[in-house]
Design an enzyme around this catalytic site. Structure first.
Site, PDB file in Angstrom:
ATOM      1  N   LEU A 140      16.889  -7.805   6.574  1.00 28.01           N
ATOM      2  CA  LEU A 140      17.990  -6.871   6.823  1.00 28.01           C
ATOM      3  C   LEU A 140      18.749  -6.622   5.520  1.00 28.01           C
ATOM      4  O   LEU A 140      19.025  -7.564   4.769  1.00 28.01           O
ATOM      5  CB  LEU A 140      18.922  -7.496   7.864  1.00 28.01           C
ATOM      6  CG  LEU A 140      20.054  -6.631   8.414  1.00 28.01           C
ATOM      7  CD1 LEU A 140      19.491  -5.451   9.205  1.00 28.01           C
ATOM      8  CD2 LEU A 140      20.970  -7.467   9.303  1.00 28.01           C
TER       9      LEU A 140
ATOM     10  N   ASN B 167      13.941   3.887   5.086  1.00 29.54           N
ATOM     11  CA  ASN B 167      12.978   2.874   5.526  1.00 29.54           C
ATOM     12  C   ASN B 167      11.859   3.563   6.288  1.00 29.54           C
ATOM     13  O   ASN B 167      12.064   4.626   6.881  1.00 29.54           O
ATOM     14  CB  ASN B 167      13.680   1.871   6.448  1.00 29.54           C
ATOM     15  CG  ASN B 167      12.739   0.798   6.968  1.00 29.54           C
ATOM     16  OD1 ASN B 167      11.939   0.240   6.216  1.00 29.54           O
ATOM     17  ND2 ASN B 167      12.810   0.501   8.263  1.00 29.54           N
TER      18      ASN B 167
ATOM     19  N   SER C 234       0.834  -1.211   0.000  1.00 27.46           N
ATOM     20  CA  SER C 234       0.000   0.000   0.000  1.00 27.46           C
ATOM     21  C   SER C 234       0.867   1.259   0.000  1.00 27.46           C
ATOM     22  O   SER C 234       0.515   2.262  -0.633  1.00 27.46           O
ATOM     23  CB  SER C 234      -0.980  -0.011   1.175  1.00 27.46           C
ATOM     24  OG  SER C 234      -0.315   0.238   2.391  1.00 27.46           O
TER      25      SER C 234
ATOM     26  N   GLU D 294       1.447   6.842   7.543  1.00 28.63           N
ATOM     27  CA  GLU D 294       2.422   6.384   6.532  1.00 28.63           C
ATOM     28  C   GLU D 294       2.049   6.913   5.152  1.00 28.63           C
ATOM     29  O   GLU D 294       2.885   7.468   4.434  1.00 28.63           O
ATOM     30  CB  GLU D 294       2.483   4.857   6.505  1.00 28.63           C
ATOM     31  CG  GLU D 294       3.038   4.271   7.782  1.00 28.63           C
ATOM     32  CD  GLU D 294       3.362   2.791   7.690  1.00 28.63           C
ATOM     33  OE1 GLU D 294       4.343   2.382   8.307  1.00 28.63           O
ATOM     34  OE2 GLU D 294       2.629   2.046   7.005  1.00 28.63           O
TER      35      GLU D 294
ATOM     36  N   HIS E 278       9.218   2.743   9.428  1.00 27.95           N
ATOM     37  CA  HIS E 278       8.949   1.794  10.513  1.00 27.95           C
ATOM     38  C   HIS E 278       7.644   2.218  11.184  1.00 27.95           C
ATOM     39  O   HIS E 278       7.449   3.401  11.477  1.00 27.95           O
ATOM     40  CB  HIS E 278      10.101   1.802  11.515  1.00 27.95           C
ATOM     41  CG  HIS E 278       9.930   0.759  12.566  1.00 27.95           C
ATOM     42  ND1 HIS E 278      10.199  -0.581  12.341  1.00 27.95           N
ATOM     43  CD2 HIS E 278       9.478   0.846  13.834  1.00 27.95           C
ATOM     44  CE1 HIS E 278       9.925  -1.266  13.434  1.00 27.95           C
ATOM     45  NE2 HIS E 278       9.484  -0.429  14.360  1.00 27.95           N
TER      46      HIS E 278
ATOM     47  N   ASP F 154      16.665  -0.904  11.975  1.00 24.53           N
ATOM     48  CA  ASP F 154      15.951   0.241  12.566  1.00 24.53           C
ATOM     49  C   ASP F 154      16.825   1.192  13.381  1.00 24.53           C
ATOM     50  O   ASP F 154      16.340   1.840  14.303  1.00 24.53           O
ATOM     51  CB  ASP F 154      14.798  -0.262  13.470  1.00 24.53           C
ATOM     52  CG  ASP F 154      13.842  -1.169  12.726  1.00 24.53           C
ATOM     53  OD1 ASP F 154      13.626  -0.929  11.519  1.00 24.53           O
ATOM     54  OD2 ASP F 154      13.316  -2.110  13.325  1.00 24.53           O
TER      55      ASP F 154
HETATM   56  C1  GAR Z   1       4.124  -0.785   6.838  1.00 22.36           C
HETATM   57  O1  GAR Z   1       3.329  -0.526   7.962  1.00 22.36           O
HETATM   58  C2  GAR Z   1       5.576  -0.564   7.186  1.00 22.36           C
HETATM   59  O2  GAR Z   1       5.775   0.461   8.109  1.00 22.36           O
HETATM   60  C3  GAR Z   1       5.934  -1.892   7.792  1.00 22.36           C
HETATM   61  O3  GAR Z   1       5.304  -2.837   6.953  1.00 22.36           O
HETATM   62  C4  GAR Z   1       4.083  -2.267   6.478  1.00 22.36           C
HETATM   63  C5  GAR Z   1       3.991  -2.500   4.981  1.00 22.36           C
HETATM   64  O4  GAR Z   1       2.712  -2.174   4.529  1.00 22.36           O
HETATM   65  N1  GAR Z   1       7.357  -2.089   7.834  1.00 22.36           N
HETATM   66  C6  GAR Z   1       7.967  -2.719   8.842  1.00 22.36           C
HETATM   67  O5  GAR Z   1       7.373  -3.224   9.769  1.00 22.36           O
HETATM   68  C7  GAR Z   1       9.490  -2.774   8.724  1.00 22.36           C
HETATM   69  N2  GAR Z   1      10.081  -3.153   9.967  1.00 22.36           N
HETATM   70  P1  GAR Z   1       2.408  -2.066   2.979  1.00 22.36           P
HETATM   71  O6  GAR Z   1       2.939  -3.342   2.326  1.00 22.36           O
HETATM   72  O7  GAR Z   1       0.927  -1.988   2.908  1.00 22.36           O
HETATM   73  O8  GAR Z   1       3.085  -0.839   2.458  1.00 22.36           O
END
Ligand code: GAR
Length: 197
Positions: free
Chosen positions: A89, A104, A15, A176, A106, A147
């Protein structure tokens, strides 16, 4: 001016990739040239197809035991690498080849709730379990540790006593989608300034 090239690593639904693709869709100065994924079943692959962005799949061996990905990105002249829900990683040689050029997102307020195993719903469950009254997002540069790179931007949202992990996830996702594309753009503009020095 040369077109700036972004590549995005993603393992999940994508997304955030979609929001970034929408944001840059009308921009002639920026191109999302490639999406890289370790997950052949990731939702991001279908989203990439809709935006006509090529996808490259790789496996653990190719990623950690060869320099195929790093050398491809170097050959392509990539300006910025964006991680959007990428759960592995980054290998040290890749980080070293792109200093301050990997960002990145988080889904929490680092340095809290970061590190190995802290991704997706695990983060929100930990936030609720710890009785936090706020959570949020952290956009940061990537270094060799999970992170821990320099923070670029944070935004917060309240966590109510009645919120479960899903409720927190929804609030965090709003943040986000609102901020990541814009912050990626700002980091790109700062790279341009460095070029001009
Ligand atoms: C997001 O919330 C991002 O912050 C998280 O994965 C999700 C991906 O959502 N990332 C982590 O947790 C990295 N440690 P998406 O595939 O819908 O963009």
């Amino acid at each position: 001016m040369r077109k700036r090239s972004i590549v995005i690593f993603a393992s999940g639904s994508g997304s955030n990739v979609e929001k970034i693709a929408e944001y840059f869709a009308d921009r002639s100065d920026v191109e999302i040239s490639l999406i890289l994924s370790n997950n052949p079943k990731a939702g991001v692959i279908e989203r990439a197809r809709r935006y006509h962005i090529p996808v490259l799949l790789f496996d653990r061996t190719g990623f950690y035991q060869t320099d195929q990905v790093t050398s491809l990105l170097q050959k392509q002249g990539v300006d910025l690498i964006v991680l959007a829900g990428f759960m592995w990683l980054m290998p040290v040689p890749l980080v070293q080849a792109f200093p301050n050029r990997i960002v990145n997102i988080h889904p929490a307020l680092l340095p809290k709730f970061g590190g190995k195993g802290m991704y997706g719903h695990f983060v929100h469950e930990a936030v609720v379990g710890a009785g936090e009254t706020e959570s949020g997002i952290t956009i940061h540069f990537v270094n060799e540790q999970y992170d821990e790179g320099q923070v670029i931007f944070q935004a917060t949202c309240p966590v109510e006593p009645t919120d479960d992990a899903e409720a927190v996830a929804r609030k965090v996702q709003v943040l986000e989608h609102r901020h990541y594309p814009r912050v990626v753009d700002e980091v790109l503009q700062r790279l341009d300034l460095q070029y001009e020095l």
